[in-house]
Design a protein around this motif. Structure first.
Motif, PDB file in Angstrom:
ATOM      1  N   ASP A  20       0.824  -1.208   0.000  1.00  0.00           N
ATOM      2  CA  ASP A  20       0.000   0.000   0.000  1.00  0.00           C
ATOM      3  C   ASP A  20       0.860   1.260   0.000  1.00  0.00           C
ATOM      4  O   ASP A  20       0.555   2.225  -0.705  1.00  0.00           O
ATOM      5  CB  ASP A  20      -0.936   0.019   1.208  1.00  0.00           C
ATOM      6  CG  ASP A  20      -2.065  -0.999   1.114  1.00  0.00           C
ATOM      7  OD1 ASP A  20      -2.383  -1.450  -0.003  1.00  0.00           O
ATOM      8  OD2 ASP A  20      -2.621  -1.344   2.181  1.00  0.00           O
ATOM      9  N   LEU A  21       1.942   1.250   0.777  1.00  0.00           N
ATOM     10  CA  LEU A  21       2.842   2.409   0.815  1.00  0.00           C
ATOM     11  C   LEU A  21       3.456   2.683  -0.556  1.00  0.00           C
ATOM     12  O   LEU A  21       3.491   3.828  -1.018  1.00  0.00           O
ATOM     13  CB  LEU A  21       3.952   2.202   1.848  1.00  0.00           C
ATOM     14  CG  LEU A  21       3.591   2.420   3.299  1.00  0.00           C
ATOM     15  CD1 LEU A  21       4.731   1.940   4.213  1.00  0.00           C
ATOM     16  CD2 LEU A  21       3.302   3.894   3.559  1.00  0.00           C
ATOM     17  N   LEU A  22       3.924   1.643  -1.214  1.00  0.00           N
ATOM     18  CA  LEU A  22       4.578   1.837  -2.511  1.00  0.00           C
ATOM     19  C   LEU A  22       3.572   2.159  -3.617  1.00  0.00           C
ATOM     20  O   LEU A  22       3.882   2.930  -4.530  1.00  0.00           O
ATOM     21  CB  LEU A  22       5.416   0.626  -2.876  1.00  0.00           C
ATOM     22  CG  LEU A  22       6.635   0.389  -1.987  1.00  0.00           C
ATOM     23  CD1 LEU A  22       7.485  -0.739  -2.550  1.00  0.00           C
ATOM     24  CD2 LEU A  22       7.475   1.647  -1.814  1.00  0.00           C
ATOM     25  N   ILE A  23       2.387   1.611  -3.539  1.00  0.00           N
ATOM     26  CA  ILE A  23       1.344   1.948  -4.515  1.00  0.00           C
ATOM     27  C   ILE A  23       0.964   3.420  -4.352  1.00  0.00           C
ATOM     28  O   ILE A  23       0.803   4.142  -5.339  1.00  0.00           O
ATOM     29  CB  ILE A  23       0.131   1.002  -4.374  1.00  0.00           C
ATOM     30  CG1 ILE A  23       0.524  -0.406  -4.847  1.00  0.00           C
ATOM     31  CG2 ILE A  23      -1.072   1.530  -5.142  1.00  0.00           C
ATOM     32  CD1 ILE A  23      -0.471  -1.498  -4.483  1.00  0.00           C
ATOM     33  N   ALA A  24       0.852   3.876  -3.117  1.00  0.00           N
ATOM     34  CA  ALA A  24       0.567   5.296  -2.864  1.00  0.00           C
ATOM     35  C   ALA A  24       1.730   6.174  -3.322  1.00  0.00           C
ATOM     36  O   ALA A  24       1.524   7.273  -3.851  1.00  0.00           O
ATOM     37  CB  ALA A  24       0.278   5.518  -1.378  1.00  0.00           C
ATOM     38  N   LEU A  25       2.944   5.700  -3.133  1.00  0.00           N
ATOM     39  CA  LEU A  25       4.117   6.453  -3.585  1.00  0.00           C
ATOM     40  C   LEU A  25       4.085   6.624  -5.100  1.00  0.00           C
ATOM     41  O   LEU A  25       4.354   7.716  -5.612  1.00  0.00           O
ATOM     42  CB  LEU A  25       5.398   5.736  -3.155  1.00  0.00           C
ATOM     43  CG  LEU A  25       6.713   6.415  -3.557  1.00  0.00           C
ATOM     44  CD1 LEU A  25       6.834   7.781  -2.902  1.00  0.00           C
ATOM     45  CD2 LEU A  25       7.888   5.528  -3.171  1.00  0.00           C
ATOM     46  N   ASP A  26       3.736   5.576  -5.808  1.00  0.00           N
ATOM     47  CA  ASP A  26       3.616   5.668  -7.268  1.00  0.00           C
ATOM     48  C   ASP A  26       2.644   6.772  -7.664  1.00  0.00           C
ATOM     49  O   ASP A  26       2.898   7.537  -8.590  1.00  0.00           O
ATOM     50  CB  ASP A  26       3.157   4.323  -7.838  1.00  0.00           C
ATOM     51  CG  ASP A  26       2.835   4.392  -9.312  1.00  0.00           C
ATOM     52  OD1 ASP A  26       3.749   4.684 -10.108  1.00  0.00           O
ATOM     53  OD2 ASP A  26       1.657   4.159  -9.680  1.00  0.00           O
ATOM     54  N   ARG A  27       1.554   6.869  -6.948  1.00  0.00           N
ATOM     55  CA  ARG A  27       0.542   7.882  -7.238  1.00  0.00           C
ATOM     56  C   ARG A  27       1.026   9.290  -6.884  1.00  0.00           C
ATOM     57  O   ARG A  27       0.689  10.264  -7.554  1.00  0.00           O
ATOM     58  CB  ARG A  27      -0.731   7.556  -6.457  1.00  0.00           C
ATOM     59  CG  ARG A  27      -1.900   8.444  -6.758  1.00  0.00           C
ATOM     60  CD  ARG A  27      -3.155   7.974  -6.063  1.00  0.00           C
ATOM     61  NE  ARG A  27      -3.608   6.666  -6.502  1.00  0.00           N
ATOM     62  CZ  ARG A  27      -4.222   6.419  -7.669  1.00  0.00           C
ATOM     63  NH1 ARG A  27      -4.443   7.392  -8.501  1.00  0.00           N
ATOM     64  NH2 ARG A  27      -4.596   5.208  -7.984  1.00  0.00           N
ATOM     65  N   ALA A  28       1.854   9.400  -5.848  1.00  0.00           N
ATOM     66  CA  ALA A  28       2.252  10.712  -5.319  1.00  0.00           C
ATOM     67  C   ALA A  28       3.445  11.347  -6.025  1.00  0.00           C
ATOM     68  O   ALA A  28       3.619  12.563  -5.958  1.00  0.00           O
ATOM     69  CB  ALA A  28       2.564  10.580  -3.824  1.00  0.00           C
ATOM     70  N   VAL A  29       4.237  10.553  -6.696  1.00  0.00           N
ATOM     71  CA  VAL A  29       5.462  11.084  -7.292  1.00  0.00           C
ATOM     72  C   VAL A  29       5.151  11.765  -8.619  1.00  0.00           C
ATOM     73  O   VAL A  29       4.523  11.178  -9.497  1.00  0.00           O
ATOM     74  CB  VAL A  29       6.507   9.964  -7.492  1.00  0.00           C
ATOM     75  CG1 VAL A  29       7.699  10.445  -8.285  1.00  0.00           C
ATOM     76  CG2 VAL A  29       6.946   9.429  -6.146  1.00  0.00           C
ATOM     77  N   ALA A  30       5.609  12.994  -8.734  1.00  0.00           N
ATOM     78  CA  ALA A  30       5.335  13.798  -9.925  1.00  0.00           C
ATOM     79  C   ALA A  30       6.105  13.301 -11.147  1.00  0.00           C
ATOM     80  O   ALA A  30       5.609  13.385 -12.266  1.00  0.00           O
ATOM     81  CB  ALA A  30       5.682  15.262  -9.651  1.00  0.00           C
ATOM     82  N   GLN A  31       7.323  12.810 -10.941  1.00  0.00           N
ATOM     83  CA  GLN A  31       8.144  12.337 -12.053  1.00  0.00           C
ATOM     84  C   GLN A  31       8.251  10.819 -11.986  1.00  0.00           C
ATOM     85  O   GLN A  31       9.090  10.282 -11.270  1.00  0.00           O
ATOM     86  CB  GLN A  31       9.537  12.963 -11.990  1.00  0.00           C
ATOM     87  CG  GLN A  31       9.546  14.455 -12.178  1.00  0.00           C
ATOM     88  CD  GLN A  31      10.958  15.014 -12.087  1.00  0.00           C
ATOM     89  OE1 GLN A  31      11.939  14.292 -12.087  1.00  0.00           O
ATOM     90  NE2 GLN A  31      11.041  16.321 -11.990  1.00  0.00           N
ATOM     91  N   PRO A  32       7.407  10.112 -12.748  1.00  0.00           N
ATOM     92  CA  PRO A  32       7.456   8.645 -12.711  1.00  0.00           C
ATOM     93  C   PRO A  32       8.823   8.115 -13.164  1.00  0.00           C
ATOM     94  O   PRO A  32       9.530   8.759 -13.918  1.00  0.00           O
ATOM     95  CB  PRO A  32       6.366   8.218 -13.690  1.00  0.00           C
ATOM     96  CG  PRO A  32       5.558   9.430 -13.965  1.00  0.00           C
ATOM     97  CD  PRO A  32       6.405  10.614 -13.654  1.00  0.00           C
TER      98      PRO A  32
END
Length: 144
Positions: free
Chosen positions: A43-55
Motif C-alpha cells: 500500500d505504501l509503494l502503490i501510494a508512492l507511485d501515485r504521489a510522485v510527480a516524475q514517474p
C-alpha cells in the motif's frame, strides 16, 4: 524491515518529487531486499507511485514485480487471487480515483500470473485497461 523505515523513505521521495536510480537501489537493496512481505508495504509503494510527480520506469517495473509476487505467491493459497485479496488490491490500486498506468499494469500482470483470479480483480483489470492507452500499459489484456 520496519514500516517506519519504508514510511520515512516514501516521505523523502514525495518531498523530492521524484525517484532516482539511487533511491531505487536503496529501496530494493536495503529496505526490501526480499521484496514486499505485507500488504501495508504494498500500500505504501502503490501510494508512492501515485504521489510522485516524475514517474520512473525502473521503479514501476520493480513495483509491478513485487506486488505480483506478493498477491499471487505471497498470499494463501499460492497461485490464486481470492475475493478478499482481489478487493484489497483493487482498492489500493484504484484509490477511489482509478489506477495510475503502473496500477493498471499491476492489475493486468496479477491476473496473468495467477492460476485463477477472483472476478473482482479481472473486471478491475479490464476496466483499468480500457481507461489507459496501450502505450501506457505494456502487455494489455485487450488487443488494440
Amino acid at each position: 524491515m520496519s514500516n517506519a523505515s519504508l514510511q520515512d523513505f516514501c516521505n523523502r521521495i514525495v518531498a523530492a518529487g521524484r525517484i532516482t536510480a539511487a533511491d531505487l537501489a536503496t529501496l530494493s537493496g536495503e529496505l526490501l531486499p526480499d521484496g514486499l512481505v505485507t500488504r501495508d508495504e504494498a500500500d505504501l509503494l502503490i501510494a508512492l507511485d501515485r504521489a510522485v510527480a516524475q514517474p520512473n520506469a525502473a521503479f514501476a517495473d520493480f513495483l509491478v514485480a513485487c506486488v505480483v509476487d506478493l498477491a499471487v505467491w505471497g498470499e494463501r493459497p499460492t497461485g490464486y487471487v481470492n475475493a478478499e485479496t482481489a478487493r484489497w488490491l483493487a482498492a489500493s490500486i484504484g484509490a477511489g480515483t482509478g489506477p495510475t498506468a503502473t496500477g493498471a499494469r499491476i492489475a493486468v500482470e496479477v491476473v496473468r500470473e495467477a492460476q485463477s483470479a477472483d472476478e473482482t480483480l479481472i473486471a478491475f483489470a479490464l476496466a483499468a485497461n480500457g481507461r489507459t492507452s496501450p502505450d501506457e500499459v505494456p502487455g494489455t489484456l485487450l488487443a488494440a
